[in-house]
Write a protein that holds these residues in place. Structure first.
Motif, PDB file in Angstrom:
ATOM      1  N   LEU A   1      71.478 -59.519 119.446  1.00  0.00           N
ATOM      2  CA  LEU A   1      72.317 -59.137 120.593  1.00  0.00           C
ATOM      3  C   LEU A   1      73.602 -58.520 120.080  1.00  0.00           C
ATOM      4  O   LEU A   1      74.216 -59.032 119.121  1.00  0.00           O
ATOM      5  N   PRO A   2      74.042 -57.436 120.708  1.00  0.00           N
ATOM      6  CA  PRO A   2      75.316 -56.827 120.309  1.00  0.00           C
ATOM      7  C   PRO A   2      76.497 -57.723 120.660  1.00  0.00           C
ATOM      8  O   PRO A   2      76.437 -58.524 121.589  1.00  0.00           O
ATOM      9  N   LEU A   3      77.576 -57.560 119.899  1.00  0.00           N
ATOM     10  CA  LEU A   3      78.780 -58.363 120.111  1.00  0.00           C
ATOM     11  C   LEU A   3      79.675 -57.743 121.166  1.00  0.00           C
ATOM     12  O   LEU A   3      79.911 -56.520 121.149  1.00  0.00           O
ATOM     13  N   GLY A   4      80.165 -58.606 122.062  1.00  0.00           N
ATOM     14  CA  GLY A   4      81.228 -58.206 122.962  1.00  0.00           C
ATOM     15  C   GLY A   4      82.568 -58.613 122.380  1.00  0.00           C
ATOM     16  O   GLY A   4      82.690 -58.967 121.195  1.00  0.00           O
ATOM     17  N   PHE A   5      83.586 -58.572 123.224  1.00  0.00           N
ATOM     18  CA  PHE A   5      84.906 -58.979 122.764  1.00  0.00           C
ATOM     19  C   PHE A   5      84.927 -60.472 122.434  1.00  0.00           C
ATOM     20  O   PHE A   5      84.133 -61.259 122.960  1.00  0.00           O
ATOM     21  N   THR A   6      85.872 -60.854 121.594  1.00  0.00           N
ATOM     22  CA  THR A   6      86.026 -62.251 121.171  1.00  0.00           C
ATOM     23  C   THR A   6      86.924 -62.999 122.152  1.00  0.00           C
ATOM     24  O   THR A   6      87.947 -62.467 122.608  1.00  0.00           O
ATOM     25  N   ALA A   7      86.554 -64.246 122.449  1.00  0.00           N
ATOM     26  CA  ALA A   7      87.382 -65.133 123.266  1.00  0.00           C
ATOM     27  C   ALA A   7      88.056 -66.144 122.335  1.00  0.00           C
ATOM     28  O   ALA A   7      87.388 -67.001 121.750  1.00  0.00           O
ATOM     29  N   ALA A   8      89.354 -66.024 122.166  1.00  0.00           N
ATOM     30  CA  ALA A   8      90.119 -66.945 121.318  1.00  0.00           C
ATOM     31  C   ALA A   8      90.896 -67.912 122.193  1.00  0.00           C
ATOM     32  O   ALA A   8      91.184 -67.638 123.365  1.00  0.00           O
ATOM     33  N   ALA A   9      91.251 -69.073 121.620  1.00  0.00           N
ATOM     34  CA  ALA A   9      92.022 -70.067 122.356  1.00  0.00           C
ATOM     35  C   ALA A   9      93.336 -69.452 122.830  1.00  0.00           C
ATOM     36  O   ALA A   9      94.048 -68.816 122.051  1.00  0.00           O
ATOM     37  N   GLY A  10      93.627 -69.627 124.102  1.00  0.00           N
ATOM     38  CA  GLY A  10      94.849 -69.086 124.690  1.00  0.00           C
ATOM     39  C   GLY A  10      94.662 -67.756 125.375  1.00  0.00           C
ATOM     40  O   GLY A  10      95.556 -67.307 126.110  1.00  0.00           O
ATOM     41  N   ASP A  11      93.523 -67.082 125.159  1.00  0.00           N
ATOM     42  CA  ASP A  11      93.258 -65.802 125.826  1.00  0.00           C
ATOM     43  C   ASP A  11      92.857 -66.031 127.283  1.00  0.00           C
ATOM     44  O   ASP A  11      92.321 -67.087 127.636  1.00  0.00           O
TER      45      ASP A  11
ATOM     46  N   PRO B   1      84.929 -61.115 130.763  1.00  0.00           N
ATOM     47  CA  PRO B   1      83.536 -61.117 131.238  1.00  0.00           C
ATOM     48  C   PRO B   1      82.570 -60.944 130.075  1.00  0.00           C
ATOM     49  O   PRO B   1      82.887 -60.310 129.070  1.00  0.00           O
ATOM     50  N   LEU B   2      81.394 -61.551 130.202  1.00  0.00           N
ATOM     51  CA  LEU B   2      80.330 -61.339 129.228  1.00  0.00           C
ATOM     52  C   LEU B   2      79.408 -60.248 129.761  1.00  0.00           C
ATOM     53  O   LEU B   2      78.785 -60.405 130.816  1.00  0.00           O
ATOM     54  N   GLN B   3      79.366 -59.134 129.050  1.00  0.00           N
ATOM     55  CA  GLN B   3      78.505 -58.034 129.477  1.00  0.00           C
ATOM     56  C   GLN B   3      77.034 -58.423 129.312  1.00  0.00           C
ATOM     57  O   GLN B   3      76.675 -59.171 128.388  1.00  0.00           O
ATOM     58  N   HIS B   4      76.199 -57.945 130.224  1.00  0.00           N
ATOM     59  CA  HIS B   4      74.776 -58.266 130.166  1.00  0.00           C
ATOM     60  C   HIS B   4      74.186 -57.820 128.829  1.00  0.00           C
ATOM     61  O   HIS B   4      74.494 -56.748 128.309  1.00  0.00           O
ATOM     62  N   GLY B   5      73.349 -58.701 128.260  1.00  0.00           N
ATOM     63  CA  GLY B   5      72.655 -58.379 127.018  1.00  0.00           C
ATOM     64  C   GLY B   5      73.514 -58.443 125.790  1.00  0.00           C
ATOM     65  O   GLY B   5      73.132 -57.918 124.741  1.00  0.00           O
ATOM     66  N   THR B   6      74.686 -59.073 125.886  1.00  0.00           N
ATOM     67  CA  THR B   6      75.571 -59.216 124.717  1.00  0.00           C
ATOM     68  C   THR B   6      75.923 -60.687 124.512  1.00  0.00           C
ATOM     69  O   THR B   6      75.636 -61.546 125.351  1.00  0.00           O
ATOM     70  N   VAL B   7      76.540 -60.973 123.394  1.00  0.00           N
ATOM     71  CA  VAL B   7      77.151 -62.288 123.145  1.00  0.00           C
ATOM     72  C   VAL B   7      78.616 -62.061 122.781  1.00  0.00           C
ATOM     73  O   VAL B   7      78.973 -61.011 122.234  1.00  0.00           O
ATOM     74  N   SER B   8      79.436 -63.034 123.110  1.00  0.00           N
ATOM     75  CA  SER B   8      80.857 -62.948 122.764  1.00  0.00           C
ATOM     76  C   SER B   8      81.209 -64.051 121.778  1.00  0.00           C
ATOM     77  O   SER B   8      80.969 -65.245 122.064  1.00  0.00           O
ATOM     78  N   PRO B   9      81.757 -63.713 120.621  1.00  0.00           N
ATOM     79  CA  PRO B   9      82.278 -64.762 119.749  1.00  0.00           C
ATOM     80  C   PRO B   9      83.329 -65.576 120.514  1.00  0.00           C
ATOM     81  O   PRO B   9      84.176 -65.007 121.214  1.00  0.00           O
ATOM     82  N   VAL B  10      83.259 -66.892 120.409  1.00  0.00           N
ATOM     83  CA  VAL B  10      84.169 -67.770 121.149  1.00  0.00           C
ATOM     84  C   VAL B  10      84.667 -68.863 120.207  1.00  0.00           C
ATOM     85  O   VAL B  10      83.899 -69.402 119.416  1.00  0.00           O
TER      86      VAL B  10
ATOM     87  N   GLN C   1      83.273 -58.944 111.534  1.00  0.00           N
ATOM     88  CA  GLN C   1      84.587 -58.492 111.992  1.00  0.00           C
ATOM     89  C   GLN C   1      84.670 -58.679 113.510  1.00  0.00           C
ATOM     90  O   GLN C   1      83.800 -58.235 114.252  1.00  0.00           O
ATOM     91  N   LEU C   2      85.732 -59.350 113.972  1.00  0.00           N
ATOM     92  CA  LEU C   2      85.871 -59.662 115.389  1.00  0.00           C
ATOM     93  C   LEU C   2      86.961 -58.819 116.024  1.00  0.00           C
ATOM     94  O   LEU C   2      87.965 -58.479 115.371  1.00  0.00           O
ATOM     95  N   VAL C   3      86.801 -58.537 117.327  1.00  0.00           N
ATOM     96  CA  VAL C   3      87.778 -57.744 118.081  1.00  0.00           C
ATOM     97  C   VAL C   3      88.056 -58.434 119.405  1.00  0.00           C
ATOM     98  O   VAL C   3      87.119 -58.742 120.162  1.00  0.00           O
ATOM     99  N   ARG C   4      89.334 -58.714 119.678  1.00  0.00           N
ATOM    100  CA  ARG C   4      89.720 -59.302 120.965  1.00  0.00           C
ATOM    101  C   ARG C   4      89.967 -58.190 121.971  1.00  0.00           C
ATOM    102  O   ARG C   4      90.251 -57.042 121.612  1.00  0.00           O
ATOM    103  N   ALA C   5      89.860 -58.523 123.237  1.00  0.00           N
ATOM    104  CA  ALA C   5      90.039 -57.542 124.304  1.00  0.00           C
ATOM    105  C   ALA C   5      91.400 -56.882 124.186  1.00  0.00           C
ATOM    106  O   ALA C   5      92.422 -57.551 123.969  1.00  0.00           O
ATOM    107  N   GLY C   6      91.425 -55.551 124.311  1.00  0.00           N
ATOM    108  CA  GLY C   6      92.667 -54.805 124.240  1.00  0.00           C
ATOM    109  C   GLY C   6      93.096 -54.452 122.839  1.00  0.00           C
ATOM    110  O   GLY C   6      94.162 -53.865 122.648  1.00  0.00           O
TER     111      GLY C   6
END
Length: 410
Positions: free
Chosen positions: A79-89, A93-102, A128-133
Motif C-alpha cells: 500500500l502506498p504511504l499517505g501523510f504521517t500522523a505525529a503526536a500533537g498533529d 484523512p486516510l486516503q482510500h487504498g493507502t496507509v498512514s504512518p502513525v 522517509q516520512l512526510v507530515r501534512a503540509g
C-alpha cells in the motif's frame, strides 16, 4: 466515675464534626505543589474524555482493515504511504487504498480502523516520512498478515467519558488522582481548607533551650506537631502560662485564629492544674476515661473554637491523640484505616481488669514483646513497633497467645 473509650470517642466526634464541616473550600490549580494529599470538597466531573481523542497505541501504520484481508506471507499486500500522523498533529484523512504512518499517541487518521506495528511490516522500519503540509508523501509499505479492526487503537473516552465522575467529595488527592484530574481537563480544583490547630503545652516545669534545675525539655510540642502534620494539619505551637487568668486570655486570643486548640497537661485532679482551672467555668468537661495511660481527658466548646484537653506525660499525650483525634483526621482526609495484624505474645502480660490498656510493643522474631506501661518512658515510645490494645475485662494475656497489634512509628 469513668467513661468508656468508646463513649469519649463519640463525644469528641460530635464536637469535632461541625469544625471539619465548617472549614470551607479553597481552589488550587491542578499543577499546584500544595494539591497533593488535599481532600476534594465537592464531586468533580470530567470536562474532557480520557483519552481526549482516538489515538494510536503503537508506532505503526494506520490502515483500513478491509485493505489487508488478503495479506499473507506468500501474497504480501503493498500500500502506498499517505501523510504521517505525529503526536500533537491535527487529525488527517486516510486516503482510500493507502496507509498512514502513525506515532504513539497521535490521532488516528479519519477512515482508519486498525494499526499495524511498524516492526510487523516487511521492511520493519519506517521509510522517509512526510507530515501534512511539509511536502509530498511517497513510498509504500508491505504487510504479510491481516490486522483486525480496533487493533492497537485507544478509543476516545475508553478510560473515562466526558461528564463522568472523576473524584467524589472527600477524596484524598494522590499523585495518580491529580493526573486523572489534569487528563480530564480540570484546571482549578476545589479542596477542603487546611485544618489549623494551636498546640498548647503548659507547665512551669517546661524549660527552654537551657532548662533550669527542676525543669525538663518540652518533648510534647515537637512530637505532636510532627504527628499532626502527617495528617495535613497546619500546626501552631505555644507554651502557655501556669496562671488560670493569663491562660484563659491566651486561649481567647488563639481561638480567633485557629479551628481547633489542643492543650497538653494541666487536667489532672491535683493542684495547679491550669487547664482545668481556666476552662471548668467556661463549659469545660473534664472526666476520667477508663484507659491506661491517658485516663484524664477534657474538652470545651468555646465561642470561636473547640478545645481538646489531653494529659501531659508524653506517652499519654501521644496515645490520646492517636486514640481520639487521628481516627477523625483519617476520615476527614480520606485516609484508609490501619489494619491490625496478629502475632503471638513473647511473655505473659497483666492488665488492670477495669481499664482499656494500650501497651507499646516490639515485634521480634515473629513475636510481640510488651514494653513497660509507664507514661513517662519517651525512648521506649520511640523504639516501639506496635500498639496492643487490652480491653476492659481482661486481666491477663498468656505467653504464646495470639494478639492483635497496630503498627506505629512507621
Amino acid at each position: 466515675m469513668s467513661c468508656t473509650l468508646e463513649n469519649h470517642r463519640t463525644e469528641l466526634e460530635a464536637l469535632l464534626r461541625p469544625v471539619f464541616n465548617s472549614l470551607g473550600t479553597q481552589v488550587l490549580p491542578v499543577a499546584s505543589a500544595e494539591l497533593c494529599d488535599k481532600v476534594t470538597s465537592e464531586d468533580l466531573f470530567a470536562a474532557l474524555p480520557i483519552p481526549a481523542f482516538t489515538n494510536s497505541q503503537m508506532d505503526g501504520y494506520a490502515a483500513r482493515s478491509a485493505d489487508l484481508l488478503a495479506a499473507s506471507s506468500t501474497t504480501p499486500v503493498t500500500l502506498p504511504l499517505g501523510f504521517t500522523a505525529a503526536a500533537g498533529d491535527r487529525q488527517i484523512p486516510l486516503q482510500h487504498g493507502t496507509v498512514s504512518p502513525v506515532m504513539t499517541g497521535a490521532m488516528i487518521p479519519q477512515g482508519a480502523d486498525t494499526v499495524i506495528p511498524v516492526e510487523e511490516s516487511v521492511l520493519g522500519t519506517f521509510p522517509q516520512l512526510v507530515r501534512a503540509g511539509q511536502g509530498t508523501a511517497s513510498g509504500h509499505a508491505q504487510f504479510t498478515a491481516p490486522s483486525a479492526p480496533g487493533r492497537f487503537i485507544r478509543p476516545v473516552g475508553v478510560d473515562l467519558e466526558a461528564g463522568a465522575l472523576v473524584a467524589s467529595a472527600g477524596t484524598r488527592l494522590t499523585p495518580t488522582m491529580i493526573a486523572a484530574l489534569a487528563s480530564s481537563g480540570l484546571r482549578e480544583i476545589p479542596v477542603r481548607r487546611t485544618l489549623t490547630v494551636a498546640l498548647c503545652t503548659t507547665g512551669d516545669e517546661l524549660g527552654g533551650d537551657n532548662p533550669a534545675e527542676g525543669q525538663i525539655p518540652d518533648a510534647n510540642s515537637p512530637m505532636l506537631a510532627a504527628l499532626l502534620r502527617r495528617y495535613g494539619v497546619e500546626v501552631r505551637t505555644a507554651q502557655l502560662p501556669d496562671d488560670p487568668d493569663r491562660f484563659a486570655a491566651a486561649i481567647d486570643q488563639l481561638q480567633e485564629h485557629v479551628d481547633l486548640i489542643l492543650t497538653v497537661g494541666g487536667i489532672s485532679a491535683g493542684a495547679y492544674e491550669v487547664v482545668r482551672q481556666a476552662l471548668a467555668g467556661r463549659g469545660g468537661n473534664f472526666h476520667h476515661v477508663a484507659i491506661q495511660p491517658g485516663g484524664p481527658q477534657g474538652f470545651a466548646a468555646l465561642e470561636h473554637s473547640v478545645v481538646l484537653c489531653f494529659p501531659g506525660n508524653p506517652v499519654s499525650a501521644l496515645l490520646s491523640v492517636e486514640l481520639f483525634l487521628t481516627p477523625l483526621l483519617r476520615v476527614f482526609n480520606g485516609l484508609p484505616e490501619p489494619q491490625p495484624e496478629h502475632f503471638p505474645l513473647a511473655q505473659t502480660v497483666s492488665s488492670p481488669e477495669h481499664k482499656h490498656q494500650v501497651r507499646r510493643a516490639l515485634i521480634r522474631d515473629g513475636q510481640v514483646t510488651i514494653l513497660d506501661p509507664g507514661s513517662h518512658l519517651v525512648h521506649d515510645l520511640a523504639r516501639a513497633d506496635a500498639l496492643v490494645h487490652i480491653p476492659v475485662g481482661v486481666s491477663e494475656l498468656a505467653a504464646g497467645q495470639s494478639v492483635e497489634i497496630w503498627r506505629m512509628n512507621v
